[in-house]
Write a protein that holds these residues in place. Structure first.
Motif, short mmCIF file in Angstrom:
data_model
loop_
_atom_site.label_atom_id
_atom_site.label_comp_id
_atom_site.label_asym_id
_atom_site.label_seq_id
_atom_site.Cartn_x
_atom_site.Cartn_y
_atom_site.Cartn_z
N ALA A 159 0.84 -1.19 0.00
CA ALA A 159 0.00 0.00 0.00
C ALA A 159 0.88 1.25 0.00
CB ALA A 159 -0.92 -0.01 1.21
N VAL A 160 0.41 2.27 -0.68
CA VAL A 160 1.13 3.52 -0.80
C VAL A 160 0.53 4.52 0.16
CG1 VAL A 160 1.64 5.44 -2.36
CG2 VAL A 160 1.65 3.12 -3.22
N THR A 161 1.38 5.28 0.81
CA THR A 161 0.91 6.39 1.63
C THR A 161 0.83 7.60 0.71
OG1 THR A 161 1.95 5.50 3.59
CG2 THR A 161 1.40 7.84 3.62
N CYS A 162 -0.37 8.10 0.51
CA CYS A 162 -0.55 9.25 -0.38
C CYS A 162 -0.08 10.51 0.32
CB CYS A 162 -2.02 9.38 -0.78
SG CYS A 162 -2.58 8.02 -1.82
N SER A 163 0.93 11.12 -0.24
CA SER A 163 1.49 12.34 0.31
C SER A 163 1.96 13.21 -0.86
CB SER A 163 2.66 12.00 1.23
OG SER A 163 3.28 13.19 1.68
N PRO A 164 1.23 14.28 -1.16
CA PRO A 164 1.61 15.14 -2.28
C PRO A 164 3.03 15.69 -2.16
CG PRO A 164 -0.50 15.83 -1.37
CD PRO A 164 0.04 14.75 -0.49
N SER A 165 3.52 15.83 -0.94
CA SER A 165 4.88 16.35 -0.76
C SER A 165 5.93 15.41 -1.35
CB SER A 165 5.17 16.62 0.71
OG SER A 165 5.14 15.42 1.44
N GLU A 166 5.57 14.14 -1.56
CA GLU A 166 6.48 13.19 -2.18
C GLU A 166 6.81 13.59 -3.62
OE1 GLU A 166 8.01 10.32 -0.90
OE2 GLU A 166 7.33 11.13 1.01
N LEU A 167 5.94 14.40 -4.21
CA LEU A 167 6.16 14.83 -5.60
C LEU A 167 6.97 16.13 -5.68
CD1 LEU A 167 2.64 14.02 -7.07
CD2 LEU A 167 4.74 12.69 -7.28
N SER A 168 7.46 16.61 -4.55
CA SER A 168 8.21 17.88 -4.55
C SER A 168 9.46 17.81 -5.42
CB SER A 168 8.57 18.30 -3.13
OG SER A 168 9.43 17.35 -2.53
N THR A 169 10.01 16.62 -5.60
CA THR A 169 11.20 16.48 -6.45
C THR A 169 10.88 16.73 -7.92
OG1 THR A 169 10.84 14.10 -6.64
CG2 THR A 169 12.31 14.84 -4.89
N CYS A 170 9.59 16.80 -8.25
CA CYS A 170 9.16 16.99 -9.64
C CYS A 170 8.77 18.44 -9.94
CB CYS A 170 7.98 16.09 -9.95
SG CYS A 170 8.34 14.33 -9.78
N VAL A 171 8.81 19.29 -8.95
CA VAL A 171 8.32 20.67 -9.14
C VAL A 171 9.07 21.36 -10.27
CG1 VAL A 171 8.16 22.95 -8.08
CG2 VAL A 171 7.42 20.94 -6.82
N SER A 172 10.39 21.28 -10.28
CA SER A 172 11.14 21.99 -11.33
C SER A 172 10.84 21.42 -12.71
CB SER A 172 12.64 21.98 -11.05
OG SER A 172 13.12 20.66 -11.07
N ALA A 173 10.67 20.12 -12.81
CA ALA A 173 10.36 19.51 -14.10
C ALA A 173 8.97 19.93 -14.59
CB ALA A 173 10.43 17.99 -14.00
N ILE A 174 8.04 20.11 -13.67
CA ILE A 174 6.68 20.47 -14.05
C ILE A 174 6.55 21.98 -14.32
CG2 ILE A 174 4.29 20.61 -13.19
CD1 ILE A 174 4.86 17.90 -11.77
N THR A 175 7.22 22.79 -13.52
CA THR A 175 7.06 24.24 -13.67
C THR A 175 7.97 24.86 -14.72
OG1 THR A 175 8.59 24.65 -11.84
CG2 THR A 175 6.22 24.54 -11.32
N SER A 176 9.11 24.25 -14.99
CA SER A 176 10.03 24.86 -15.94
C SER A 176 10.34 23.98 -17.14
CB SER A 176 11.34 25.25 -15.24
OG SER A 176 12.01 24.10 -14.80
N ALA A 177 9.65 22.86 -17.24
CA ALA A 177 9.80 21.95 -18.37
C ALA A 177 11.22 21.40 -18.51
CB ALA A 177 9.34 22.60 -19.67
N THR A 178 11.96 21.30 -17.40
CA THR A 178 13.26 20.63 -17.43
C THR A 178 13.02 19.12 -17.35
OG1 THR A 178 13.50 20.76 -15.03
CG2 THR A 178 14.45 22.56 -16.31
N PRO A 179 13.93 18.32 -17.83
CA PRO A 179 13.72 16.87 -17.77
C PRO A 179 13.59 16.39 -16.32
CG PRO A 179 15.55 17.41 -19.23
CD PRO A 179 15.16 18.67 -18.52
N PRO A 180 12.71 15.44 -16.08
CA PRO A 180 12.55 14.93 -14.71
C PRO A 180 13.75 14.09 -14.29
CG PRO A 180 11.17 13.69 -16.22
CD PRO A 180 11.77 14.81 -17.01
#
Length: 92
Positions: free
Chosen positions: A24-45
């Motif tokens: 089971a996964v613990t849903c925590s949006p903060s886990e996606l914080s490592t993706c912020v730059s890729a999502i906001t500035s279109a840099t490769p993930p």
């Protein structure tokens, strides 16, 4: 069915149920914080971003129901990052 077969089936069901709980996964949006730059500035993930997206995939529909997270998770760049990471965006 023999009693031994019934017992074996019961053990298998219990083992499968235990496996589901341990995965089971613990849903925590903060886990996606490592993706912020890729999502906001279109840099490769990063590899870490991709692993977090894969880990949090079962939670994405839940995040889409949250008005504060929906605009972030449902953005075209977020979908592109998920696709780049090989994680198909869920149909909720």
């Amino acid at each position: 069915m023999k009693a031994s077969h019934i017992a074996l089936c019961a053990v298998l069901v219990l083992l499968l149920a235990e496996a589901q709980v341990s995965m089971a996964v613990t849903c925590s949006p903060s886990e996606l914080s490592t993706c912020v730059s890729a999502i906001t500035s279109a840099t490769p993930p990063s590899k870490l971003c991709c692993s977090k997206i894969k880990e949090q995939k079962p939670c994405l529909c839940q995040y889409l129901k949250n008005p504060n997270l929906k605009k972030f998770v449902n953005s075209p760049n977020a979908r592109k990052v998920a696709s780049t990471c090989g994680t198909p965006f869920p149909k909720c």
